[in-house]
Design a protein around this motif. Structure first.
Motif, mmCIF file in Angstrom:
data_model
loop_
_atom_site.group_PDB
_atom_site.id
_atom_site.type_symbol
_atom_site.label_atom_id
_atom_site.label_comp_id
_atom_site.label_asym_id
_atom_site.label_seq_id
_atom_site.Cartn_x
_atom_site.Cartn_y
_atom_site.Cartn_z
ATOM 1 N N GLU A 1 9.293 -19.549 -7.953
ATOM 2 C CA GLU A 1 8.946 -18.388 -7.129
ATOM 3 C C GLU A 1 7.436 -18.172 -7.181
ATOM 4 O OE1 GLU A 1 11.738 -14.916 -7.364
ATOM 5 O OE2 GLU A 1 12.502 -16.031 -9.085
ATOM 6 N N ASP A 2 6.813 -18.117 -6.024
ATOM 7 C CA ASP A 2 5.360 -17.978 -5.950
ATOM 8 C C ASP A 2 4.896 -16.532 -5.952
ATOM 9 O OD1 ASP A 2 5.099 -20.752 -5.783
ATOM 10 O OD2 ASP A 2 5.366 -20.730 -3.603
ATOM 11 N N ASP A 3 5.783 -15.606 -5.618
ATOM 12 C CA ASP A 3 5.390 -14.210 -5.441
ATOM 13 C C ASP A 3 6.139 -13.352 -6.445
ATOM 14 O OD1 ASP A 3 4.567 -11.747 -4.625
ATOM 15 O OD2 ASP A 3 5.180 -11.957 -2.529
ATOM 16 N N ILE A 4 5.416 -12.510 -7.164
ATOM 17 C CA ILE A 4 6.043 -11.645 -8.162
ATOM 18 C C ILE A 4 6.951 -10.604 -7.515
ATOM 19 C CG2 ILE A 4 4.189 -9.937 -8.223
ATOM 20 C CD1 ILE A 4 4.546 -9.782 -11.225
ATOM 21 N N SER A 5 6.738 -10.328 -6.219
ATOM 22 C CA SER A 5 7.553 -9.325 -5.521
ATOM 23 C C SER A 5 8.750 -9.952 -4.820
ATOM 24 C CB SER A 5 6.693 -8.573 -4.496
ATOM 25 O OG SER A 5 6.199 -9.467 -3.510
ATOM 26 N N HIS A 6 9.176 -11.122 -5.266
ATOM 27 C CA HIS A 6 10.251 -11.860 -4.603
ATOM 28 C C HIS A 6 11.445 -11.961 -5.541
ATOM 29 C CE1 HIS A 6 12.393 -15.680 -3.621
ATOM 30 N NE2 HIS A 6 12.243 -15.229 -2.385
ATOM 31 N N LEU A 7 12.608 -11.502 -5.083
ATOM 32 C CA LEU A 7 13.834 -11.682 -5.851
ATOM 33 C C LEU A 7 14.334 -13.114 -5.702
ATOM 34 C CD1 LEU A 7 15.947 -8.442 -5.248
ATOM 35 C CD2 LEU A 7 15.114 -9.289 -7.435
ATOM 36 N N ALA A 8 14.887 -13.655 -6.770
ATOM 37 C CA ALA A 8 15.354 -15.041 -6.762
ATOM 38 C C ALA A 8 16.421 -15.248 -5.698
ATOM 39 C CB ALA A 8 15.901 -15.414 -8.133
ATOM 40 N N GLU A 9 16.343 -16.380 -5.018
ATOM 41 C CA GLU A 9 17.333 -16.794 -4.037
ATOM 42 C C GLU A 9 18.017 -18.062 -4.548
ATOM 43 O OE1 GLU A 9 16.030 -16.808 0.056
ATOM 44 O OE2 GLU A 9 14.320 -15.551 -0.472
ATOM 45 N N PRO A 10 19.060 -18.532 -3.858
ATOM 46 C CA PRO A 10 19.742 -19.741 -4.337
ATOM 47 C C PRO A 10 18.816 -20.927 -4.544
ATOM 48 C CG PRO A 10 21.070 -18.676 -2.667
ATOM 49 C CD PRO A 10 19.780 -17.922 -2.723
ATOM 50 N N VAL A 11 17.776 -21.054 -3.741
ATOM 51 C CA VAL A 11 16.872 -22.189 -3.866
ATOM 52 C C VAL A 11 16.028 -22.107 -5.130
ATOM 53 C CG1 VAL A 11 14.938 -21.171 -2.603
ATOM 54 C CG2 VAL A 11 15.314 -23.633 -2.501
ATOM 55 N N ASN A 12 15.994 -20.952 -5.793
ATOM 56 C CA ASN A 12 15.157 -20.762 -6.972
ATOM 57 C C ASN A 12 15.905 -20.943 -8.283
ATOM 58 O OD1 ASN A 12 13.990 -18.151 -4.962
ATOM 59 N ND2 ASN A 12 12.717 -19.924 -5.461
ATOM 60 N N VAL A 13 17.169 -21.329 -8.241
ATOM 61 C CA VAL A 13 17.945 -21.457 -9.479
ATOM 62 C C VAL A 13 18.624 -22.825 -9.527
ATOM 63 C CG1 VAL A 13 18.330 -18.972 -9.660
ATOM 64 C CG2 VAL A 13 19.983 -20.380 -8.444
ATOM 65 N N PRO A 14 18.789 -23.397 -10.728
ATOM 66 C CA PRO A 14 19.413 -24.723 -10.864
ATOM 67 C C PRO A 14 20.936 -24.626 -10.915
ATOM 68 C CG PRO A 14 18.633 -23.985 -12.996
ATOM 69 C CD PRO A 14 18.266 -22.904 -12.011
ATOM 70 N N GLN A 15 21.545 -24.357 -9.780
ATOM 71 C CA GLN A 15 22.988 -24.201 -9.753
ATOM 72 C C GLN A 15 23.647 -25.441 -9.156
ATOM 73 O OE1 GLN A 15 23.798 -20.743 -7.417
ATOM 74 N NE2 GLN A 15 23.215 -21.656 -5.476
ATOM 75 N N PRO A 16 24.933 -25.647 -9.400
ATOM 76 C CA PRO A 16 25.621 -26.816 -8.836
ATOM 77 C C PRO A 16 25.616 -26.774 -7.318
ATOM 78 C CG PRO A 16 26.934 -25.784 -10.585
ATOM 79 C CD PRO A 16 25.818 -24.844 -10.279
ATOM 80 N N LEU A 17 25.428 -27.926 -6.716
ATOM 81 C CA LEU A 17 25.470 -28.040 -5.268
ATOM 82 C C LEU A 17 26.915 -28.072 -4.787
ATOM 83 C CD1 LEU A 17 22.688 -30.725 -4.717
ATOM 84 C CD2 LEU A 17 22.507 -28.270 -4.292
#
Length: 706
Positions: A229-245
């Protein structure tokens, strides 16, 4: 640098004194040089006193005092981000200004646990009657069946569907959807990469179209490569976490990428495919050529079975036309549209609880000072290079290819009295994970006083064998960050082909063997040898099988030292020097030809110690110190996410495991191979800070997504 240097002080003196000082050899100049050193120390001290007023520049010893001024409470320094309190003290005031907000709680969770996190305010997901003058169009009370992504993500960290209220408390990890509840979702598994690996043909496939990305030829769940995540004001989205595809979610994103237009909100352009993404396919070459996303179809390639339960093919075999490639991320399968579309290389990510065993992660390997240095790549023969360094040297394997060979690892003997032995190092480059797919036993021909170090390799197909010799000279074998595939090979389903088959056989009674951060099947080591296990998994395939003994009959084996390990299967040793912070997961029940029943049996019980370990009931061991089960916890057992090698949660303790095991190690961490992750202490740190940073009336629950 000080402004009052010796030259400047000397220049301030009258010329007559400088002339007379020069005539006498410069004693006055030497005195002024000593004064200059003291002035420099005073100036540096004054500058540091100013720097010590700010947390960013203060000396390390000052940081706790600044923290005390603002009421900072120290934590367990188990996460790299809180090992030094400087950053957290610096963020304390900013965090308090944003107290209770989802962005702050998410950032706090990531800093304290060093895991990807997402904070969710559950009142936003309540099905409520809305005020007509303040409509919340983003929170409809009923599900929109035209939004497939929202339906597929329901109930998890990225849920967007409304729910009725729950009355359970969120602190226990059960209640979610209510006005005061906040959820902190954490992803504990790592997404580890394998680069430019040749696809493995499906066994028994005559069409030349069916492949798997796993070099071991088994199904493998693929994971997302998380974007920072590049922005501190950004909540994590699916693309930002290492979850199973998953097939459906990845298919939605890939179709959006193929459309070459601005994607709809439910199909963001996080396609997970391509160079630098979660998975990519390449045509071999120098350099390899990546396949375009337009050539890729995401398919459900599960097995098709007939009425008798026999596999008759893969799903969608007729739905992938020539010139396109079908990918199933849930099983790690690849289906070529035509055999002529291959061969292909794959770069992908798989899930693992900790970076142990062979893998493309940062490792420190030895042998850089050895005179003979060799390298091999592209699956070329290993044996000529191993023969060339048998007199001492290092061989580096440069890539993650499969080496379908049965090499002999040699270290020449040294018989001259008093002369040091030779050292041979065989290591994977950093980062690389080569696979040695042997067709027979891999011999370890270590000569007298020789030392063999194998670092970062994966072995399948055959066991490693250190035979006995006619002399009584010592030998040393070190396996570091290696995998000796439990069961030797894997079936296409991922199950072990030969559960309980020996992976490492030590027949030399004067051998010293060390395993560090390794995964291996059962070990057979004769009495007289010494075996040291650190941060490793020894997997016999089932708790009833023999994990460590001298032979297949279960005779007492080598002297044993165990630290922070998980052993699945029974153990029989002559002497247990020390066992610390480990899990011995074994059950009674003899194997064929076995004559002993105790899960852990140590012959010489007057020596040695077992401390902070789980030792099954009925074991016969030396004295124990704070081991489980005990009188206060008589029935506790470890519960694992999975005990099948290759699964993402392999050897990971489930959260349902009793705290006597999950937080019962010598330092409050968990017993077993994941001890070094300090997961209970990370959770404790987070709970301490949540009490401090939650707004009044809010309740926070911690939910583990992986």
């Amino acid at each position: 640098m000080s402004s009052l240097t010796a030259d400047r002080l000397y220049a301030l003196l009258p010329a007559v004194y400088r002339q007379r000082d020069a005539e006498r050899g410069g004693p006055l100049r030497a005195l002024l040089a000593a004064f200059a050193q003291e002035f420099a120390a005073l100036e540096e001290n004054l500058e540091q006193l100013y720097d010590d007023q700010f947390i960013e520049t203060c000396a390390p010893w000052v940081a706790p005092y600044i923290g005390d001024l603002i009421g900072y409470r120290p934590l367990h320094g188990v996460s790299p981000r809180v090992a030094s309190p400087r950053a957290e003290i610096g963020h304390t005031i900013a965090f308090r200004r944003r107290k209770g907000t989802a962005l702050m709680l998410e950032e706090l969770a990531q800093d304290l646990t060093d895991w990807p996190a997402r904070a969710v305010e559950f009142f936003e997901q309540l099905a409520t009657t809305q005020y007509m003058k303040h409509l919340r169009l983003h929170a409809p009370a009923t599900a929109d069946l035209r939004r497939p992504r929202a339906l597929l993500e329901r109930g998890g960290a990225f849920n967007r569907l409304a729910h009725t209220a729950e009355m359970r408390r969120s602190e226990a990890g059960s209640g979610r959807y209510n006005i005061p509840n906040v959820g902190i979702f954490l992803w504990r598994l790592l997404a580890l990469r394998l680069s430019l690996v040749p696809l493995t043909p499906d066994a028994g496939d005559a069409s030349g179209r069916k492949f798997r990305v796993n070099p071991l030829g088994a199904d493998l769940r693929l994971f997302r490569r998380a974007r920072t995540e590049d922005d501190i004001s950004h909540l994590a989205e699916p693309v930002n976490v290492p979850q199973p595809l998953t097939v459906r979610l990845m298919a939605l994103a890939v179709r959006a990428a193929q459309a070459s237009a601005v994607p709809a909100p439910d199909a963001r352009l996080d396609d997970d495919y391509g160079p630098g993404e979660s998975i990519a396919l390449f045509k071999p070459g120098n350099p390899p050529t990546p396949l375009s996303v337009t050539q890729v179809r995401v398919c459900d390639l599960r097995d098709l079975v007939d009425a008798g339960g026999n596999v008759i093919g893969w799903n969608h075999e007729d739905g992938v036309p020539a010139g396109t490639i079908g990918i199933d991320p849930e099983r790690g399968r690849v289906l070529l549209g035509a055999a002529a579309d291959g061969p292909l290389l794959a770069t992908f990510h798989h899930g693992q609880a900790r970076a142990i065993g062979g893998g493309e992660y940062q490792r420190m390997f030895e042998g850089a000072d050895l005179a003979a240095q060799r390298a091999v790549e592209q699956g070329n023969p290993l044996q000529p290079q191993l023969d060339a360094i048998a007199g001492g040297g290092r061989l580096v394997i440069q890539d993650s290819r499969t080496y379908a060979q049965t090499p002999v690892f040699k270290v020449d003997a040294v018989l001259t009295p008093g002369a040091p032995g030779l050292t041979v190092v065989v290591a994977a480059a950093n980062p690389a994970r080569p696979l040695v797919a042997a067709s027979a036993t891999v011999m370890l021909a270590i000569g007298a006083r020789g030392r063999l170090v194998i670092d970062g390799l994966v072995f399948s197909g055959g066991l490693l064998h250190l035979p006995a010799a006619a002399d009584d000279e010592p030998r040393e074998l070190v396996l570091r960050d290696c995998t000796l595939v439990p069961g030797r090979t894997l079936q296409s389903s991922g199950d072990a082909a030969a559960p309980g088959a020996t992976s490492l056989l030590i027949e030399h009674p004067f051998a010293r063997v060390t395993l560090e951060r390794c995964i291996t099947g059962p070990i057979r080591a004769v009495p007289g040898a010494t075996l040291t296990l650190k941060d490793s998994v020894v997997d016999a395939g089932a708790p009833e099988n023999v994990a460590l003994a001298a032979d297949a009959a279960g005779s007492a084996g080598a002297e044993l030292t165990v630290s922070e390990c998980t052993l699945i299967g029974k153990v029989h040793t002559r002497l247990m020097r020390l066992a610390s912070d480990s899990v011995f997961f074994a059950r009674r029940g003899p194997a064929p030809g076995e004559t002993w029943l105790a899960p852990v049996l140590v012959q010489r019980r007057q020596q040695g110690c077992m401390r902070f370990c789980f030792v099954p009931a009925g074991s016969i061991t030396p004295r124990r110190f704070k081991c489980q089960p005990d009188a206060l916890h008589p029935g506790v057992l470890p519960h694992f996410t999975s005990l099948r090698y290759g699964d993402p949660g392999y050897a990971q303790l489930r959260h349902a495991t009793d705290a006597a095991i999950r937080a019962g190690a010598s330092d409050g961490s968990e017993m077993g191979v994941l001890h070094a992750l300090f997961q209970p202490l990370r959770e404790t740190n987070l709970r301490i800070r949540l009490d401090e940073y939650l707004r009044f009336g809010l309740h926070a629950g911690i939910f583990y997504e992986t």
